[in-house]
Write an enzyme that holds these catalytic residues in place. Structure first.
Site, PDB file in Angstrom:
ATOM      1  N   HIS A 145      26.353  70.519  13.626  1.00  0.00           N
ATOM      2  CA  HIS A 145      25.111  71.251  13.395  1.00  0.00           C
ATOM      3  C   HIS A 145      24.450  70.717  12.136  1.00  0.00           C
ATOM      4  CE1 HIS A 145      26.633  73.574   9.998  1.00  0.00           C
ATOM      5  NE2 HIS A 145      27.655  73.979  10.731  1.00  0.00           N
ATOM      6  N   ASP A 265      45.988  80.269  19.410  1.00  0.00           N
ATOM      7  CA  ASP A 265      47.183  79.833  18.680  1.00  0.00           C
ATOM      8  C   ASP A 265      47.568  80.880  17.634  1.00  0.00           C
ATOM      9  OD1 ASP A 265      48.833  78.326  16.631  1.00  0.00           O
ATOM     10  OD2 ASP A 265      48.523  76.762  18.126  1.00  0.00           O
ATOM     11  N   SER A 280      33.383  73.836  11.161  1.00  0.00           N
ATOM     12  CA  SER A 280      32.426  73.264  12.100  1.00  0.00           C
ATOM     13  C   SER A 280      32.578  71.751  12.161  1.00  0.00           C
ATOM     14  CB  SER A 280      30.996  73.618  11.690  1.00  0.00           C
ATOM     15  OG  SER A 280      30.750  73.249  10.351  1.00  0.00           O
TER      16      SER A 280
END
Length: 319
Positions: A145, A265, A280
């Site tokens: 992003h 997990d 990210s």
């Protein structure tokens, strides 16, 4: 010296549905999935004010102001201001600032400039995750992003940028309603590992500047969006030191331009609470193929988030 930094490269908090874009051939059939934590530095084109500052004469410097001139001399770097102040014999320094697209002159007492300089900046930095490295072109992509400047509230204009390896020192866990983050030490004394040439809605991109070492992961085939399926997958990311680890996730929803994941997990959920700011760009692998990268989180359910297909990053990186 290593610089401990809290990530400013925050994940977009709300899920965004990306618009339609013209599909072109992917830039590479095989790329290396990374997952390393990186420090990001951008040299800005302007000098900006980072916080509101009350001057001795009662005037204000406001957060987001752009300093254009000092004593009628154009300035672009902090060192320009240092030199002007050092050589000036005036009792006050005149700053010409741009605020809301209008120029304004402010007089600052000479002895006051030392403290004012602490609130001026010509660069910005933070933490993110390296997504892929193309072994053929030596181009990389990261974040998935765009970097949005928290002060300017828009993508920053920059002259040049660099990425560095970073070591994760501490984790602040995500909880519902409050995104967590990574605290990292950026290894900028070890030299940059890549340049930054583009800051787009698909991530940051640039040229890798280190040798492609055998110790790097093996390049794997990318997946087309139509090949990504609901079901188990792996997330590659760094949550301690510099070690890239693999964690279980489930792909829960697939669209043409994005897909959704859930962290399953137990180790990752216990350590991070789910997705973190600074995560990210973390690669997602399904059935041994490169599916995409984490880009978003759901603020009320941090174990859930969204991802961008790797094809979107590859076909929208600069040529």
């Amino acid at each position: 010296m290593q610089n401990a930094k809290r990530s400013f490269l925050s994940l977009f908090i709300l899920f965004v549905v990306f618009g339609s874009w013209t599909t072109i051939a992917s830039a590479a059939k095989k790329v290396i999935p990374m997952g390393d934590s990186i420090g990001v530095e951008l040299q800005l084109t302007d000098i900006t004010v980072s916080n509101d500052v009350l001057l001795q004469n009662g005037s204000w410097l406001k957060r987001g102001d752009i300093v254009e001139m000092v004593n009628d001399t154009s300035v672009k770097k902090l060192e320009n201001i240092h030199e002007i102040v050092k050589t000036s014999n005036k009792d006050s320094i005149t700053l010409t600032i741009n605020r809301d697209e209008k120029d304004k002159k402010l007089d600052v007492k000479r002895e006051e400039m030392t403290s004012v300089m602490n609130f001026l900046r010509d660069e910005t930095d933070g933490i993110g995750t390296l997504t892929f490295l193309d072994p053929d072109t030596k181009q990389y992509g990261a974040l998935g992003h765009q970097i949005i400047d928290q002060i300017l509230q828009k993508p920053p204009q920059f002259n040049q940028g660099a990425i560095f390896y970073a070591r994760i020192e501490h984790i602040k866990k995500s909880i519902p309603g409050e995104p967590g983050y990574k605290i990292s030490a950026v290894e900028n004394t070890q030299g940059q590992i890549g340049s930054i040439v583009s800051n787009s809605v698909y991530g940051i991109f640039g040229k890798w500047q280190k040798p492609i070492q055998p110790a790097l992961p093996e390049a794997i085939e990318i997946m087309q969006p139509s090949e990504i399926k609901k079901g188990p997958a792996k997330l590659l990311t760094t949550i301690s030191g510099k070690k890239v680890e693999s964690f279980d996730v489930t792909i829960t929803k697939v669209n043409e331009k994005n897909f959704q994941i859930e962290i399953t997990d137990p180790v990752l959920k216990e350590k991070t609470g789910g997705i973190l700011q600074g995560m990210s760009g973390s690669p997602i692998i399904q059935n041994g193929h490169f599916a995409g990268a984490v880009t978003h989180m759901f603020i009320e359910s941090p174990e859930k988030g969204a991802a961008l297909p790797i094809t979107e990053m590859l076909q929208n990186q600069p040529a």
